[in-house]
Write a protein that holds these residues in place. Structure first.
Motif, PDB file in Angstrom:
ATOM      1  N   VAL A 114      66.726  59.076  89.986  1.00 25.53           N
ATOM      2  CA  VAL A 114      68.078  58.612  89.659  1.00 25.53           C
ATOM      3  C   VAL A 114      68.864  58.533  90.957  1.00 25.53           C
ATOM      4  O   VAL A 114      69.251  59.548  91.543  1.00 25.53           O
ATOM      5  CB  VAL A 114      68.777  59.552  88.651  1.00 25.53           C
ATOM      6  CG1 VAL A 114      70.181  59.039  88.339  1.00 25.53           C
ATOM      7  CG2 VAL A 114      67.951  59.661  87.375  1.00 25.53           C
ATOM      8  N   ARG A 115      69.092  57.315  91.437  1.00 18.99           N
ATOM      9  CA  ARG A 115      69.719  57.115  92.753  1.00 18.99           C
ATOM     10  C   ARG A 115      70.169  55.671  92.879  1.00 18.99           C
ATOM     11  O   ARG A 115      69.674  54.785  92.183  1.00 18.99           O
ATOM     12  CB  ARG A 115      68.729  57.435  93.863  1.00 18.99           C
ATOM     13  CG  ARG A 115      67.477  56.527  93.844  1.00 18.99           C
ATOM     14  CD  ARG A 115      66.324  57.124  94.578  1.00 18.99           C
ATOM     15  NE  ARG A 115      65.180  56.214  94.659  1.00 18.99           N
ATOM     16  CZ  ARG A 115      64.535  55.925  95.774  1.00 18.99           C
ATOM     17  NH1 ARG A 115      64.927  56.425  96.927  1.00 18.99           N
ATOM     18  NH2 ARG A 115      63.478  55.132  95.755  1.00 18.99           N
ATOM     19  N   SER A 116      71.090  55.423  93.804  1.00 18.83           N
ATOM     20  CA  SER A 116      71.589  54.068  94.029  1.00 18.83           C
ATOM     21  C   SER A 116      70.935  53.406  95.236  1.00 18.83           C
ATOM     22  O   SER A 116      70.747  52.193  95.251  1.00 18.83           O
ATOM     23  CB  SER A 116      73.111  54.076  94.219  1.00 18.83           C
ATOM     24  OG  SER A 116      73.479  54.873  95.337  1.00 18.83           O
ATOM     25  N   GLN A 182      69.704  54.090  87.408  1.00 20.43           N
ATOM     26  CA  GLN A 182      71.129  54.374  87.442  1.00 20.43           C
ATOM     27  C   GLN A 182      71.741  54.206  86.068  1.00 20.43           C
ATOM     28  O   GLN A 182      71.174  53.535  85.188  1.00 20.43           O
ATOM     29  CB  GLN A 182      71.856  53.435  88.413  1.00 20.43           C
ATOM     30  CG  GLN A 182      71.777  53.833  89.860  1.00 20.43           C
ATOM     31  CD  GLN A 182      72.851  53.139  90.673  1.00 20.43           C
ATOM     32  OE1 GLN A 182      74.014  53.540  90.667  1.00 20.43           O
ATOM     33  NE2 GLN A 182      72.459  52.087  91.365  1.00 20.43           N
ATOM     34  N   VAL A 190      75.578  48.417  87.255  1.00 19.74           N
ATOM     35  CA  VAL A 190      74.877  49.298  88.191  1.00 19.74           C
ATOM     36  C   VAL A 190      74.708  48.539  89.501  1.00 19.74           C
ATOM     37  O   VAL A 190      74.560  47.318  89.502  1.00 19.74           O
ATOM     38  CB  VAL A 190      73.495  49.749  87.670  1.00 19.74           C
ATOM     39  CG1 VAL A 190      73.635  50.679  86.489  1.00 19.74           C
ATOM     40  CG2 VAL A 190      72.621  48.550  87.304  1.00 19.74           C
TER      41      VAL A 190
END
Length: 292
Positions: A114-116, A182, A190
């Motif tokens: 879970v990361r951008s 995300q 997102v």
């Protein structure tokens, strides 16, 4: 005699004969751009009002001058309210390298997914994928109402500059870069920080994504709401692939087209072509609103 409803403006006034041809042209343009999802900051109502209002100056330009730039990425303050029905994005294959457990390895249950910023691997490796910077902005909306899907989970992945997929391709089996999950924000959007993917043999340049009801379902490999792909437009492909590191993409792109692509070929990717902004030097943003 009842006035033809085509010649009634948004305020209930009858449009005079001198403006009817222009209004028809603008409404035709509106319908086409709605179908392609290309409207940016210019409101449809404002566009029509500019050419049909009885109070408008007949000597002024009826249509706002459009610049030849791509639609900007969705604003963080965009409304989550219903905007009316929109076409559902087509269901597409996740391909042979999904990393979601459906074809071998499952990266979705790994801590750090879970990361951008998806440019680097996480866990046992910190390798960073090289390439022209690309921000990917997906806005997820309910196709029936147009309402933003707030809190949905989006898993996104694509190949690197050499056309390889982390976890699967020879030499990068130990990497997990260019993959991430995300949660959609209050506008249903997102944003992933990434690099421009290659064009590999047999496929038009593209990005894969899966939509889940929420992040919890995404990381648990729960039910998928939508699996589809985003297509990158030809004119930007040409600019990016002219830069160092993308040499093999030039040859591969010359041997394919949207019309011949085995995913986008049915309709030319009309609902999946990203709107682009930016430059090679400063990086690009690829934005797409999808109905699910």
């Amino acid at each position: 005699m009842t006035t033809d409803p085509r010649w009634i403006d948004e305020h209930g006034h009858e449009i005079d004969e001198d403006h009817r041809g222009l209004v028809y042209d603008i409404r035709t343009l509106v319908d086409r751009r709605r179908a392609l999802g290309l409207f940016g900051g210019v409101g449809v109502t404002a566009l029509l009002a500019a050419c049909s209002s009885p109070e408008s100056d007949p000597t002024a330009s009826a249509v706002p001058t459009a610049t030849p730039t791509a639609t900007p990425s969705p604003s963080p303050s965009a409304s989550a309210a219903a905007s009316g029905p929109l076409d559902e994005v087509p269901d597409e294959t996740g391909g042979p390298y999904p990393g979601d457990g459906s074809n071998g390895v499952n990266v979705l249950d790994d801590s750090g997914i879970v990361r951008s910023d998806i440019r680097s691997s996480f866990g046992s490796s910190s390798t960073v994928a090289a390439g022209v910077p690309l921000t990917i902005a997906l806005t997820v909306r309910d196709a029936a109402t147009g309402s933003a899907l707030v809190g949905a989970g989006v898993y996104l992945w694509h190949c690197d500059r050499d056309g390889n997929y982390s976890l699967y391709s020879r030499g990068v089996e130990g990497e997990n870069y260019l993959r991430g999950v995300q949660e959609t924000d209050s506008a249903g959007t997102v944003r992933f920080t990434s690099i421009y993917p290659a064009c590999y043999s047999g496929r038009w340049p593209h990005i894969h994504f899966e939509v889940y009801s929420d992040v919890a379902n995404a990381v648990a490999s729960g039910p998928i709401v939508k699996t589809s792909q985003l297509a990158l437009p030809g004119e930007v492909n040409d600019l990016v692939y002219a830069t160092s590191g993308y040499e093999q993409s030039v040859r591969n792109l010359a041997q394919t087209s949207l019309a011949r692509d085995n995913v986008f070929g049915d309709d030319g990717g009309i609902h999946q072509i990203a709107s682009m902004s930016g430059s090679v030097a400063g990086g690009y943003t690829a934005a797409l609103t999808i109905g699910v």
